[in-house]
Design a protein around this motif. Sequence first.
Motif: not given
Length: 130
Positions: A69-74, A78-85, A120-123
Motif C-alpha cells: 500500500e503506497k498511501r502513507g508509506l513514506l 520514517w516512523v518504523a525506520g526511527i523506532v525500528g532502527a 536522502i531516500g525521502s528526497i
Amino acid sequence: MDTSTLPRWATVLIGPELVWLLVYGAMTLLARANQPPNPRIDDFIENLWILIPALTALIFLLWFVPDVEKRGLLLRVWVAGIVGAHLALDKGMSAFSQQGPGIGTAYLVGMILVFVVLVIGSIVVFIRYR
C-alpha cells in the motif's frame, strides 16, 4: 500479482513495520547467540552501526513491490525506520561483550546514519513518485 486479489489488510501488513519486526527478531537471536561471548559475533555486532542504515536504505525498495500500500508509506517508513532502527541497534549493541564508550558511539553514529538515509531516500522517493 494484482493488489485487487489481496485483501486490504494484507497489503497494509506488507511494509516497513514487518521488516523492522523481523530485524528486531534477528537482533534478539543474535543477543542470545552471543552468550557466552563469541569473537565472531562480537565482530558482527561492531558492524551494526553500518548494517542497520544499509538495511534502512533497502526499505525504500518497497516502492517497487506492487502489493504494498503506497498511501502513507513514506510516513510509515520514517516512523518504523526511527523506532525500528533504535530498537534493533539497542538490542544488538547491548549484546556486545565489552560494553564501553565505543559501543555507545557506534549506536549514535548508526542512528545518525539512519536519519541521513531516511532524508536522502525521502528526497529520491518524492522526486521519483511526485
